[in-house]
Design a protein around this motif. Sequence first.
Motif, short mmCIF file in Angstrom:
data_model
loop_
_atom_site.label_atom_id
_atom_site.label_comp_id
_atom_site.label_asym_id
_atom_site.label_seq_id
_atom_site.Cartn_x
_atom_site.Cartn_y
_atom_site.Cartn_z
N ILE A 1 -14.37 11.11 -9.19
CA ILE A 1 -13.55 11.12 -10.63
C ILE A 1 -12.67 12.47 -10.75
O ILE A 1 -11.62 12.34 -11.45
N LYS B 1 -10.34 1.50 -7.01
CA LYS B 1 -10.95 1.29 -8.35
C LYS B 1 -12.36 2.03 -8.65
O LYS B 1 -13.13 2.17 -7.76
N MET B 2 -12.31 2.80 -9.72
CA MET B 2 -13.37 3.62 -10.15
C MET B 2 -14.10 3.13 -11.13
O MET B 2 -13.73 2.58 -12.16
N PRO B 3 -15.57 3.07 -10.87
CA PRO B 3 -16.27 2.42 -11.75
C PRO B 3 -16.55 2.88 -13.03
O PRO B 3 -16.42 4.38 -13.10
N ILE B 4 -16.68 2.32 -14.37
CA ILE B 4 -16.83 2.91 -15.45
C ILE B 4 -18.36 2.72 -15.73
O ILE B 4 -18.93 1.64 -16.16
N LEU B 5 -19.13 3.45 -15.79
CA LEU B 5 -20.50 3.81 -16.36
C LEU B 5 -20.83 4.08 -17.64
O LEU B 5 -20.21 4.97 -18.14
N PRO B 6 -21.83 3.61 -18.19
CA PRO B 6 -22.35 4.12 -19.45
C PRO B 6 -22.58 5.76 -19.32
O PRO B 6 -23.30 5.99 -18.52
N PRO B 7 -22.12 6.53 -20.30
CA PRO B 7 -22.53 7.90 -20.23
C PRO B 7 -24.00 7.83 -20.68
O PRO B 7 -24.55 7.22 -21.24
N THR C 1 -15.21 15.31 -17.91
CA THR C 1 -14.46 15.64 -16.76
C THR C 1 -14.01 17.05 -16.51
O THR C 1 -14.26 17.80 -17.39
N LYS D 1 -24.59 -2.72 -15.73
CA LYS D 1 -24.68 -1.40 -15.06
C LYS D 1 -25.80 -0.46 -15.86
O LYS D 1 -25.88 0.58 -15.34
N SER E 1 -15.13 13.27 -23.30
CA SER E 1 -14.58 11.79 -23.67
C SER E 1 -15.34 11.62 -25.05
O SER E 1 -14.39 10.84 -25.86
N GLY F 1 -21.14 11.03 -16.73
CA GLY F 1 -20.47 10.73 -17.65
C GLY F 1 -20.29 11.83 -18.98
O GLY F 1 -19.98 11.22 -19.89
#
Length: 631
Positions: free
Chosen positions: A344, A392-398, A452, A327, A466, A449
Motif C-alpha cells: 500500500i 488491484k489493491m484489496p480494500i479490507l475493513p480497518p 497510510t 472479507k 483515513s 488499515g
Amino acid sequence: MELMDQILSLVQIEPGFTIDTLDNLIQKLLSKSYKTEISDYIGDGTLVIVNNGRLIGSRSSPSRSFDELELTDLVLLGYLKLKGFENIEFLSQKIGLENRDIFYSLAKLSTIDEIKLNFEIQKNKTNLVYFVFLSRLSISLNIMKDQVLGFKKKKGILSQQIANLQLKTRLQLIAASLVLLRETTVQELSEKYLPSRFTKFENGIDCKLGLLNLISLIALDQSIHIQIVDDQLIYVVDYEVFEDISIQNIKGYEWVIYDEILGLLSSKNQINFSEILFSLEKTSPIKINNNDVMLILSNLVLSGKIRGSIINKQTIFIDEVNAPETKDSIGLNKIERMLLGYLISEKVPKLSNVAKILNTDVSSIESQLMRLRAIVGLKYEISRSNHLLISKMPILPPLTNPSYLPRREKIVFGHLSHMKKASLAQLSYLTNVLENKLIQILYELVGYGLFTLSIERKNYAVLDYSEKPQQAVRKPILQNDLSLESKLLQNIPESGENTVEEWAYLLSVSEEEVVQSIGLLIADKKVKIKSFDNSVFIFEDELLASLKELKCNNCGKLVQSSEMFCDDCGTMLTLCLICKSKIYVGDSEVKCPNCLQSGHEAHFQTWIQMRPECPACRRHLDLTNLILVKE
C-alpha cells in the motif's frame, strides 16, 4: 436371509426361472446343487410351477428397505448402474466380490421396491449364460455426504477406514477427480492421478478392484451421473457443482497451504501440474509427485473453490476460482499484514527490497503474495526485473478497535496517533523499538488499515489517517487495579501536563516504562494527547473516572464496579473474554454461539478481524453469528 427367502426373491425377477435354470445359477454362485431343496419347496407348496415350467412363489419374500443394505449390496447396485448390465460370472472378477456375496446381494436387492432387476438367460454350446440388468432405481441417494456412514460394513469387501481416511472423504475426493478428468479409466486414475498412499487398501484388496468399488458407490449419488463405456472408460455425463463441503483435512496432507495454491491458480487460465508441484515442494515435508497435485486439486474442486478440467493429461484449465464472499472473517497473519502495508505504501516495490524490509527470503514473499491473491483479491504481476506491478489493491475493513493489538504494536500506534510526522529516532525512543523493527511495525499497522505512511529519506513516517481516531468511552479506574497504566491515570495533574521524569520519580519506575505505558493508554483511547515536546506530555483534558454499575449474571443484582464477586450469591462477575476486564451495565456484550463465552462486542469484532475463531473454544467464528446479549 434363509435360502428359502433368497430363492423366493430370485424367482420374482423377470423373466423367471425354471428348476434347471435356477439350480444352474445357484451352482455357479454357491458351487453346490440345491435341486433337492428346490424340489422340496415345490412339494410343500412354497414354490409353484406355472406355464412353461416357470417357478413362482406362493408367497412373497420379506420386503426390505435401504437401511438394511450393506456396502457389499451398494457396490453391486452401483456397478450395475454404471454398466447397465453384466454377466453374473464376470461380476466377481470386475468388482472383487465373492460369488456367495453376489448371490446374497442379488436376492436382497430384488426385495426392495425402489429397485427392479431383470435377468436374461442365453445358451451357448455347452453352458447357460446369465446377464443381470438394473432396469429401475427410483430413489435419490446422497452417498457422498451422509448416508454411506449409516450403512453396515461387510468384512473383507470395503474397509470403513482405508489408509486412515474416512470412506466418505475418499468418495468425495475420487468424485472430484472424475469431474476434473471428465473421462478416464480405472487403471489411469489409479496409476497416473491418485497417490499410491490414497489407493492402497488396508484389507489387501487389489487397488484397481478397490477403486472400482468406490466408483460404483459414487455412481449411486444423485449429484453425479457417470457411466462405464466399452468396459474400461469411465465417463462423467453430468454433475452438480459441489456445495456445503469444506476443504477436507486429508491424512498426510496437513501441510498443504490451500490459499497459496488458489492464489497461483487465480493468476492463469491454465497451468501445468509441474508448476503447482514446484510451489507445493517448498512446504512439503514428504516427497510428492503429480499424483499428489491431482488429489489437492480435487480437494479444491470438492469444496467449490475452483472449477476446471484436466487437458493434455497434466494441465488444468481453470474455469473459475472462487474467492471468499466476505472479507470480514479473513484472518491475515503478521507477515501478511506487513506485506500488505508495504504494498500500500510503496508504488513499485521490488521483491528483493520487500524481503529485506520484512527480514525474510524472496520465495517466502512469493508464497505470501499468492495467499493474498487468493483470499483478499490482490492482483499483481512480477516483471522481469522482479518488480511487483499491482493492478488491484484489496480494500479490507480497518481494525475497528486498535486496543487489542499486541503490546509493542499498541505502544507504537498510541504514540503515532497524536502525530502527523515523527522521526524514526523519536519513535524509537518513545517505543523502545529498534528502527529496522519499527519500520516493520509501521507497515503492519498500515496493513491493519489504521493509516497510510511513507518513509521520507528514511527519516520520517508521514501518516495519513483515513478516519480520525475517535475518543472512546472511558472506563472507571478499578480500586484493585495496580497496573502502571492505572497509576498513571490516577496521577494525571489537573493542568493536564507532566514530564516523564516527574512521573518516573512519583511512581518509582523508569522513564522508559512511563513512555510505553502512555502509548498504551493512548491506543486504548483512555487519554488523548495534545502535544509532546522535550519529554513533556500535555493532555487535552483531565481523565475523570466515573464508576459504572455491574450486573450479576447469576442473580441479576447490581454490584459496585470495585467488587469482583456478587454480594448476594457470591458468583464471580463476568469478565470480557478478550480484554479480561469487567463488562459494565450498558456495554454492548456478545457471546460465542458455540461455547457461550462472552465479551465486549467491539473486542470480539477486533479479535475476529485478526483471527476468525473463538479465543476460548477455537471453533470458527465470524461477525454474523455472534449472539448479542440483551439487558
